[in-house]
Design a protein around this motif. Structure first.
Motif, PDB file in Angstrom:
ATOM      1  N   ASP A  45      37.415  30.644  33.954  1.00 28.46           N
ATOM      2  CA  ASP A  45      36.561  31.603  34.610  1.00 28.46           C
ATOM      3  C   ASP A  45      37.261  32.209  35.819  1.00 28.46           C
ATOM      4  O   ASP A  45      37.634  31.426  36.582  1.00 28.46           O
ATOM      5  CB  ASP A  45      35.306  31.260  34.679  1.00 28.46           C
ATOM      6  N   LEU A  46      37.411  33.368  35.964  1.00 25.09           N
ATOM      7  CA  LEU A  46      37.733  34.022  37.047  1.00 25.09           C
ATOM      8  C   LEU A  46      39.169  34.077  37.654  1.00 25.09           C
ATOM      9  O   LEU A  46      39.571  35.144  38.228  1.00 25.09           O
ATOM     10  CB  LEU A  46      36.952  33.770  38.291  1.00 25.09           C
ATOM     11  N   ARG A  66      42.462  39.552  43.161  1.00 27.76           N
ATOM     12  CA  ARG A  66      42.841  40.060  41.994  1.00 27.76           C
ATOM     13  C   ARG A  66      43.135  41.698  41.798  1.00 27.76           C
ATOM     14  O   ARG A  66      42.756  42.182  42.875  1.00 27.76           O
ATOM     15  CB  ARG A  66      41.865  39.746  40.979  1.00 27.76           C
ATOM     16  N   LEU A  70      38.734  41.799  43.269  1.00 30.85           N
ATOM     17  CA  LEU A  70      37.801  40.761  43.702  1.00 30.85           C
ATOM     18  C   LEU A  70      38.651  39.640  44.403  1.00 30.85           C
ATOM     19  O   LEU A  70      39.911  39.488  44.511  1.00 30.85           O
ATOM     20  CB  LEU A  70      37.604  39.798  42.435  1.00 30.85           C
ATOM     21  N   LEU A  72      39.194  35.501  45.424  1.00 27.61           N
ATOM     22  CA  LEU A  72      38.998  34.196  44.894  1.00 27.61           C
ATOM     23  C   LEU A  72      39.178  32.967  45.824  1.00 27.61           C
ATOM     24  O   LEU A  72      40.153  33.497  46.889  1.00 27.61           O
ATOM     25  CB  LEU A  72      39.756  33.687  43.810  1.00 27.61           C
ATOM     26  N   ALA A  92      34.006  33.192  43.704  1.00 29.97           N
ATOM     27  CA  ALA A  92      34.644  35.003  43.587  1.00 29.97           C
ATOM     28  C   ALA A  92      33.441  35.952  44.227  1.00 29.97           C
ATOM     29  O   ALA A  92      32.384  35.618  44.065  1.00 29.97           O
ATOM     30  CB  ALA A  92      34.826  35.206  42.220  1.00 29.97           C
TER      31      ALA A  92
END
Length: 317
Positions: A45-46, A66, A70, A72, A92
């Protein structure tokens, strides 16, 4: 680079890894680049679309951006020998000043760096800009201040903009454009004492810079990427000596080696480069691949060491 990667990778993934085994080999005069470890982050995930990476001074906290806007953050896990073995739970949140509903061209974060005072720099392409956030995770999520940049940055192609930002220990900032001009040189800008100086970066025409970091001794490491239908995706690391960074108008990367998993693993699209704290006199590096949210690609985190043959870089991070 989302569209280009997806179009080419379907063909490139079938090219044997050995087809380019001799590319990116270091010379005897350059520091020795050695592979240490790989963590395949797969479909976690993410952890997709990662295009910029930074590691805190503690060496165990990674922060990334990202290419959809986003931010992280996740812990790094090492064994007793300092070999990367895993990453922990990811948190995130949208980068400060980013509207996740806005067109991707306004929120395409491509590089992340930390200034000596702990504040963050994030570079975007599309709407070419570099912004400064306050320190810590909370600062990265708060509205930033937009840096004043040289006017010619606005003329870069929408999808070949500011992918590489490096920050030296004295606060010097270097920005390298992914796009090259008619002369084959990549436009580069150096900011010292509050003033921007125009520079250029020369490399093999097949390659383009995707990230960069300064070493404590002032050398600049540049992560480069190439695509071709015959050889597929190739990435490598080059070095610009500190003396050239300080005085030369045109910088030239000296090849240190390939940034890729060990064979028979396939090569991938590496876009982020970060320093770990030095250990036993060797520079330690992480490189992360951008899967472009595509099922044809992976998110890989690779660890390398860089060992200077004679006198190593200055101590410190």
């Amino acid at each position: 680079m989302l569209g280009l990667v997806k179009r080419l990778l379907a063909v490139a993934m079938f090219v044997p890894a050995g087809a380019c085994a001799m590319l990116g080999q270091p010379t005897d005069e350059e520091p020795l680049l050695s592979f240490v470890a790989m963590v395949d982050l797969g479909r976690r995930d993410l952890l997709g679309g990662v295009s910029g990476l930074e590691v805190d001074g503690d060496g165990i906290t990674a922060t990334a951006v990202r290419d959809d806007g986003l931010a992280l953050q996740f812990p790094l896990a090492f064994d007793a020998d300092g070999k990367l073995v895993d990453v922990g739970a990811v948190r995130a949140a949208p980068l400060g000043g980013v509207d996740l509903e806005a067109p991707k061209g306004t929120r395409d974060a491509e590089a992340l760096r930390r200034l000596p005072d702990g504040s963050w720099l994030v570079a975007y392409e599309g709407d070419h800009r570099v912004v400064r956030h306050a320190a810590d995770w909370a600062g990265l999520l708060a509205p930033p201040i937009r840096l004043d940049l040289p006017a010619d940055i606005a003329t870069l192609p929408p999808n070949k903009g500011l992918e590489s930002v490096a920050v030296a220990g004295d606060g010097t900032i270097a920005i390298l454009a992914e796009a090259s001009g008619d002369d084959g040189l990549h436009r580069t800008w150096l900011r010292r004492d509050g003033k921007w100086i125009g520079r250029s970066y020369r490399t093999d025409p097949a390659y383009q810079p995707t990230d960069a970091v300064f070493l404590p001794n002032g050398d600049l490491l540049v992560l480069e990427r190439a695509f071709s239908l015959l050889l597929g995706v190739r990435c490598r690391l080059t070095r610009v000596p500190a003396a050239d960074v300080a005085k030369a108008e045109a910088w030239e990367g000296r090849v240190l080696g390939a940034i890729r998993p060990p064979a028979p693993e396939a090569e991938d699209n590496f876009e982020g480069l970060a320093l770990l704290p030095e250990k036993d006199g060797a520079v330690r590096l992480l490189a992360v691949s951008d899967d472009n949210f595509s099922d044809l690609q992976r998110t890989l985190l690779l660890q390398f060491t860089l060992t200077y043959q004679a006198a190593g870089p200055n101590k410190g991070r």
